[in-house]
Design a protein around this motif. Structure first.
Motif, PDB file in Angstrom:
ATOM      1  N   GLN A  25       0.811  -1.205   0.000  1.00  0.00           N
ATOM      2  CA  GLN A  25       0.000   0.000   0.000  1.00  0.00           C
ATOM      3  C   GLN A  25       0.850   1.263   0.000  1.00  0.00           C
ATOM      4  O   GLN A  25       0.320   2.368  -0.028  1.00  0.00           O
ATOM      5  N   GLU A 416     -13.213   8.266 -11.764  1.00  0.00           N
ATOM      6  CA  GLU A 416     -12.172   9.181 -11.300  1.00  0.00           C
ATOM      7  C   GLU A 416     -12.190  10.474 -12.113  1.00  0.00           C
ATOM      8  O   GLU A 416     -12.062  10.450 -13.333  1.00  0.00           O
ATOM      9  N   CYS A 445      -1.325  10.218  -4.848  1.00  0.00           N
ATOM     10  CA  CYS A 445      -2.620   9.697  -4.399  1.00  0.00           C
ATOM     11  C   CYS A 445      -2.546   8.172  -4.250  1.00  0.00           C
ATOM     12  O   CYS A 445      -2.525   7.439  -5.241  1.00  0.00           O
ATOM     13  N   THR A 446      -2.499   7.709  -3.022  1.00  0.00           N
ATOM     14  CA  THR A 446      -2.407   6.278  -2.754  1.00  0.00           C
ATOM     15  C   THR A 446      -3.649   5.543  -3.261  1.00  0.00           C
ATOM     16  O   THR A 446      -3.556   4.430  -3.785  1.00  0.00           O
ATOM     17  N   ARG A 447      -4.803   6.155  -3.117  1.00  0.00           N
ATOM     18  CA  ARG A 447      -6.041   5.494  -3.536  1.00  0.00           C
ATOM     19  C   ARG A 447      -6.068   5.271  -5.034  1.00  0.00           C
ATOM     20  O   ARG A 447      -6.447   4.200  -5.512  1.00  0.00           O
ATOM     21  N   GLY A 450      -3.772   2.614  -5.943  1.00  0.00           N
ATOM     22  CA  GLY A 450      -4.330   1.342  -5.505  1.00  0.00           C
ATOM     23  C   GLY A 450      -5.357   0.775  -6.466  1.00  0.00           C
ATOM     24  O   GLY A 450      -5.550  -0.441  -6.523  1.00  0.00           O
ATOM     25  N   LEU A 451      -6.007   1.634  -7.237  1.00  0.00           N
ATOM     26  CA  LEU A 451      -6.947   1.160  -8.255  1.00  0.00           C
ATOM     27  C   LEU A 451      -6.212   0.604  -9.477  1.00  0.00           C
ATOM     28  O   LEU A 451      -6.759  -0.195 -10.232  1.00  0.00           O
TER      29      LEU A 451
END
Length: 522
Positions: A25, A416, A445-447, A450-451
């Protein structure tokens, strides 16, 4: 007989390992290295004094401002904290540097032009940067055999100019040719635009001179096209990303310079048409085909919007896909006739039933128009960087699957805001460049990441593709190596690494991090 463990099973072992659980992550550099390895010592003033005695004071860089370029990649994605960069001017100096670093347990990062996209040449922590920028001499050229021997710090474009003056060209061509070093190209097994014509560097590199981690000189630089005397050790260093030693000199087999070059751009209504054009090009153009590239409309729009002086070459024939085709040869009438026959065939409904699907096209008239067409294709990376944040993925897979991934990624990210997905690449060698463009503030942006990850790598691996076609592994993809190889293969790679570099000083935290291999039983 034991069955080979599928890559997906290898990956499950890795992901289930609690040691690395949280690292998946982490956004920072996409790297699994979150703490500095305590086995490495820190640089002391005595070390700096020694290095000054070896390379001279002007080739020892210690000021924070001067080190910025060594500590960061050109995309500003990876950031190191090295307090020392060295610029040796000879192989002997490289030997002395590595011998000292090995004895002192000082980690080392070899760095060429620093044009990579996966953080392979950027320090992770405080490693010593060993720059090849001043190893920039042509050592020999054989005009009969077409064999060039040069130091590792020679810039690719400079070497190509040298070769062209003598009736030859370099066997690879990259968008970063004005900055990248041939040693870095070899160390990453760089591909580029003309692999379909000249093959990979495993075929073009005839020999190498390498300084091993303990300072020994491994001379494998016999510039012979045939040398069948045991294991071809030089191939171990092609694509090793500086983890086994420092390449200091290279011998390359050069193709002859073409006297006739043609470039065409075709607008296509579907990716199926792109594939049909590619297949027909190989059948009809044969020995003169030198590049077959594709890019989508989103890529073209980025280039038009962000590259100064770039204009739409087919303003009346807008299409979702474009194919850039290049031929090179020695006989003008012969080559031109073959190309014209090919273009006539793909535009003919009677021949291939593609008239309605090939929307339009243009054949460059002269070198300037050829450069303008190539500027679009080669400038997409630059345009993406100018547009804001960019998440870059260099993948290989069967050609029919290439655009499926682009479409699946668009569907995955459709919610997004201000995020666009573009696809382009080398049809001739199954290489897709998938890029996700977003506003600058979303770079960390980690999110969003992550996608994208690990989905993009799992999707590719599950379809028999490779998570790295030509950019290497570096920091960005080290944690995904279990998707690329079985535990046995990873174990063999680790054992080779340990054989060459038992103290692990060369480019640590990348390519084959120890915790990756340990987590899957390698």
């Amino acid at each position: 007989m034991a069955l080979r463990r599928p890559f997906s099973s290898t990956w499950k072992l890795f992901r289930q390992n609690e040691v690395l659980g949280s690292s998946l992550q982490k956004f920072y550099s996409s790297s699994i290295a979150t703490t500095r390895d305590s086995k490495f010592n820190s640089i002391t003033e005595e070390d700096v004094t020694f290095f000054r005695s070896v390379v001279g004071p002007c080739n020892v860089v210690t000021s924070a401002s001067a080190l910025e370029g060594f500590n960061q990649d050109w995309m500003h994605t990876f950031q190191g904290a090295s307090g020392l960069a060295l610029r040796p001017t000879s192989t002997t100096q490289v030997q002395e540097i590595l011998q000292h670093c090995n004895q002192r347990r000082l980690a080392v990062v070899p760095q060429g032009g620093n044009t990579g996209l996966v953080g392979g040449s950027v320090p992770v922590f405080d490693e010593v940067v060993l720059s090849t920028s001043r190893l920039d001499q042509v050592l020999a050229f054989d005009p009969v055999g077409g064999i060039l021997t040069c130091q590792a710090g020679c810039v690719l474009e400079t070497l190509n100019e040298y070769a062209e003056e003598r009736g030859f060209v370099m066997p690879l061509d990259l968008g970063a040719k004005g900055s990248c070093h041939i040693g870095g190209n070899v160390s990453t097994n760089a591909g580029g635009l003309r692999v379909i014509r000249h093959g990979s560097l495993h075929g073009s590199v005839l020999g190498l001179e390498v300084v091993l981690p303990d300072g020994q000189l491994l001379d494998l630089n016999r510039p012979l096209r045939k040398d069948n005397t045991g294991l071809p050790l030089h191939h171990l260093f092609i694509g090793a990303e500086g983890t086994l030693g420092v390449v200091t000199a290279v011998s390359l087999l050069l193709p002859t310079r073409p006297s006739v070059v043609n470039v065409a751009l075709l607008a296509c209504s579907s990716f199926q048409t792109v594939q049909e054009i590619f297949m027909e090009a190989r059948r009809s153009l044969g020995e003169i085909i030198s590049a077959v590239e594709f890019f989508d409309r989103a890529s073209l729009d980025l280039a038009l919007r962000h590259l100064p002086g770039v204009a739409d070459p087919l303003p009346a024939d807008s299409a979702p896909f474009y194919v850039l085709l290049e031929t090179q040869g020695a006989h003008g009438e012969h080559d031109t006739e073959k190309l014209h026959n090919f273009l006539a065939a793909i535009m003919s409904e009677e021949e291939l039933d593609t008239k309605l699907r090939v929307v339009g096209g243009t054949l460059a008239q002269g070198a300037q128009q050829q450069q303008q067409l190539w500027r679009i294709r080669e400038g997409i990376t630059e345009a993406l960087a100018r547009a804001g944040a960019v998440f870059k993925y260099d993948l290989s897979m069967p050609v029919p699957l290439m655009y499926e991934l682009v479409e699946e990624m668009r569907a995955r990210l459709r919610e997004e805001e201000d995020v666009s997905v573009v696809g382009y690449g080398h049809l001739g060698d199954d290489n897709l460049h998938l890029n996700i463009s977003a506003p600058s503030e979303r770079q960390s942006c980690t999110r969003l990441r992550g996608l994208i990850e690990p989905f993009v790598y799992e999707w590719t691996s599950n379809r028999g593709g490779s998570i790295s076609a030509e950019h290497g592994i570096g920091q960005a993809k080290a944690q995904y190596m279990p998707l690329a190889h079985t535990p046995l293969a990873l174990n063999l790679m680790r054992r080779i690494k340990t054989l060459f570099d038992p103290n692990g000083i060369m480019n640590p935290y990348k390519l084959l991090p120890r915790q990756i291999c340990n987590s899957v039983g390698a």
